[in-house]
Design an enzyme around this catalytic site. Structure first.
Site, PDB file in Angstrom:
ATOM      1  N   LYS A  31      -2.665   5.964  16.160  1.00 57.48           N
ATOM      2  CA  LYS A  31      -3.332   4.869  15.433  1.00 57.48           C
ATOM      3  C   LYS A  31      -3.655   3.700  16.372  1.00 57.48           C
ATOM      4  O   LYS A  31      -4.225   2.700  15.948  1.00 57.48           O
ATOM      5  CB  LYS A  31      -2.470   4.420  14.263  1.00 57.48           C
ATOM      6  CG  LYS A  31      -2.428   5.504  13.185  1.00 57.48           C
ATOM      7  CD  LYS A  31      -1.493   5.182  12.086  1.00 57.48           C
ATOM      8  CE  LYS A  31      -1.459   6.350  11.098  1.00 57.48           C
ATOM      9  NZ  LYS A  31      -0.315   6.241  10.189  1.00 57.48           N
TER      10      LYS A  31
ATOM     11  N   LYS B  44      -4.116  -2.237   5.217  1.00 60.57           N
ATOM     12  CA  LYS B  44      -4.664  -2.493   3.881  1.00 60.57           C
ATOM     13  C   LYS B  44      -4.814  -3.990   3.606  1.00 60.57           C
ATOM     14  O   LYS B  44      -3.932  -4.782   3.943  1.00 60.57           O
ATOM     15  CB  LYS B  44      -3.742  -1.858   2.840  1.00 60.57           C
ATOM     16  CG  LYS B  44      -4.189  -1.942   1.402  1.00 60.57           C
ATOM     17  CD  LYS B  44      -5.570  -1.359   1.163  1.00 60.57           C
ATOM     18  CE  LYS B  44      -5.714   0.027   1.716  1.00 60.57           C
ATOM     19  NZ  LYS B  44      -7.117   0.479   1.815  1.00 60.57           N
TER      20      LYS B  44
ATOM     21  N   ASP C 198      -3.576   1.246   9.914  1.00 55.69           N
ATOM     22  CA  ASP C 198      -4.747   2.117  10.065  1.00 55.69           C
ATOM     23  C   ASP C 198      -5.253   2.096  11.495  1.00 55.69           C
ATOM     24  O   ASP C 198      -5.872   3.054  11.952  1.00 55.69           O
ATOM     25  CB  ASP C 198      -5.856   1.687   9.103  1.00 55.69           C
ATOM     26  CG  ASP C 198      -5.464   1.988   7.669  1.00 55.69           C
ATOM     27  OD1 ASP C 198      -4.719   1.172   7.081  1.00 55.69           O
ATOM     28  OD2 ASP C 198      -5.841   3.061   7.171  1.00 55.69           O
TER      29      ASP C 198
ATOM     30  N   CYS D 239       0.834  -1.197   0.000  1.00 54.54           N
ATOM     31  CA  CYS D 239       0.000   0.000   0.000  1.00 54.54           C
ATOM     32  C   CYS D 239       0.870   1.250   0.000  1.00 54.54           C
ATOM     33  O   CYS D 239       2.056   1.193  -0.369  1.00 54.54           O
ATOM     34  CB  CYS D 239      -1.003   0.015   1.155  1.00 54.54           C
ATOM     35  SG  CYS D 239      -2.395   1.144   0.794  1.00 54.54           S
TER      36      CYS D 239
HETATM   37  O1  RI2 Z   1      -0.966   6.990   7.717  1.00 54.07           O
HETATM   38  P1  RI2 Z   1      -0.180   6.320   6.634  1.00 54.07           P
HETATM   39  O2  RI2 Z   1       1.088   5.689   7.171  1.00 54.07           O
HETATM   40  O3  RI2 Z   1       0.072   7.233   5.453  1.00 54.07           O
HETATM   41  O4  RI2 Z   1      -1.073   5.166   6.021  1.00 54.07           O
HETATM   42  C1  RI2 Z   1      -1.549   4.101   6.804  1.00 54.07           C
HETATM   43  C2  RI2 Z   1      -2.449   3.229   6.005  1.00 54.07           C
HETATM   44  O5  RI2 Z   1      -3.548   3.981   5.460  1.00 54.07           O
HETATM   45  C3  RI2 Z   1      -3.871   3.436   4.172  1.00 54.07           C
HETATM   46  O6  RI2 Z   1      -5.245   3.219   4.020  1.00 54.07           O
HETATM   47  P2  RI2 Z   1      -6.113   3.856   2.775  1.00 54.07           P
HETATM   48  O7  RI2 Z   1      -5.295   3.846   1.532  1.00 54.07           O
HETATM   49  O8  RI2 Z   1      -6.543   5.239   3.233  1.00 54.07           O
HETATM   50  O9  RI2 Z   1      -7.317   2.943   2.668  1.00 54.07           O
HETATM   51  C4  RI2 Z   1      -3.086   2.148   4.049  1.00 54.07           C
HETATM   52  O10 RI2 Z   1      -3.745   1.040   4.617  1.00 54.07           O
HETATM   53  C5  RI2 Z   1      -1.840   2.531   4.805  1.00 54.07           C
HETATM   54  O11 RI2 Z   1      -1.041   1.419   5.159  1.00 54.07           O
END
Ligand code: RI2
Length: 320
Positions: free
Chosen positions: A230, A205, A194, A125
């Site tokens: 988180k 993800k 997340d 992701c």
């Molecule tokens: O906060 P950061 O580290 O950027 O991202 C954390 C996570 O958020 C994203 O979710 P999505 O693409 O919004 O569904 C991915 O799952 C990724 O690993």
């Protein structure tokens, strides 16, 4: 930006990534507070509460969103007038955004210490926090190579390979199902998160759990890069993290699906990796084993069991 616009952009994933979602939501709250045309404290507070609820409802899984919104809304406790409320929200939002950006930098510094010269890293992701570790190691002069997955159905892997390419990091772009084929070439897996539960399970993800199992079987260490906001306090009370199921059209063209009446298309956006498949969680206050998740929730976020009793008035009900 207007509140409804931000909410829609989070829902449609124009604004995405758990950290970015949190920062955009608190910025929207700040702008909403600044623009509210009222001098009545009660209606100001009511409108702020509605705005907070609207933002939190946009995406159910990333706990960074309610954690950030709550942190900012808490600044309204005890305010006596609208101007005081606007100022409190502005100060709390600006401070959250700043500390969120710093957290990503710190995670990069700490995470990079776990990356050695010559390492091959696999990421899944598009995570700001995971990329911060990789880009910091690269900036420090370590010769690294990356495997980045495609990330069906939304293809966030394209964002990741763009960032890696811009930094000049040699990168291999693979389909999600090719992870097993390359895992023996990989020294370290790094993903974002997340949400992280009290028992150290990582919600990230869709596909992360399969990668973690593959890494575990190959004895490849798995690092999760995640800011402390988180971690999900309410999982102490047994509250489960809702896994977002998105529109099936993201997976299969509705025109094709319409001709397949016996086929049900499923599209969960996230999965859960048990803590035992994760070696370390890199936060801005240090790298911890997943088993220490409760300490982050209690000592850093300030949510001990006692606080929940207070918050939910469980004490009163117990005495009844
Ligand atoms: O906060 P950061 O580290 O950027 O991202 C954390 C996570 O958020 C994203 O979710 P999505 O693409 O919004 O569904 C991915 O799952 C990724 O690993």
């Amino acid at each position: 930006m207007l509140l409804n616009e931000t909410a829609e952009q989070i829902r449609s994933m124009e604004i995405r990534g758990a950290g970015r979602i949190a920062r955009s939501a608190v910025a929207a709250l700040r702008d909403h507070a600044a623009g509210l045309d009222t001098s009545d404290t009660a209606s100001f507070l009511r409108s702020m509460k509605e705005a907070a609820d609207l933002l939190v409802a946009t995406r159910p899984t990333a706990v960074s969103l309610p954690n950030a919104v709550q942190a900012v809304m808490r600044s309204l406790e005890g305010v006596k007038g609208v101007e005081e409320g606007r100022a409190a929200i502005k100060a709390a939002s600006d401070s959250f955004i700043l500390s969120s950006r710093h957290a990503v930098e710190w995670i990069g510094e700490i995470g990079a210490r776990h990356i050695s010269d010559g390492d091959v890293i696999l990421t899944h992701c598009n995570s700001e926090a995971a990329l911060s570790c990789i880009l910091t190691a690269h900036r420090e002069g370590k010769a690294i190579e990356v495997f980045a997955t495609e990330v069906r159905p939304r293809n966030q892997g394209l964002l990741t390979i763009q960032a890696l390419n811009d930094a000049g990091i040699p990168t291999n772009f693979i389909v999600d199902s090719a992870v097993r084929s390359y895992i023996n070439d990989v020294d370290l897996v790094i993903t974002g998160a997340d949400a992280i539960t009290v028992n150290g399970a990582v919600v990230n993800k869709i596909g992360t759990a399969q990668i973690a199992l593959t890494a575990h079987e190959a004895r490849t260490p798995m690092l999760v890069a995640a800011e402390t906001y988180k971690f999900a306090p309410r999982t102490i009370l047994g509250e489960r993290i809702a896994i977002e199921e998105r529109e099936t059209a993201e997976v299969l063209d509705p025109a094709i699906a319409a001709g397949l009446p016996h086929v049900r298309v499923r599209n969960p956006a996230f999965d859960v990796t048990p803590g035992r498949y994760v070696d370390l969680i890199v936060t801005e206050i240090g790298a911890i084993p997943p088993a220490m998740a409760y300490m982050i929730i209690r000592d850093h976020l300030g949510w001990g069991i006692g606080e929940f009793h207070k918050a939910f008035e469980i004490d009163e009900r117990i005495q009844e």
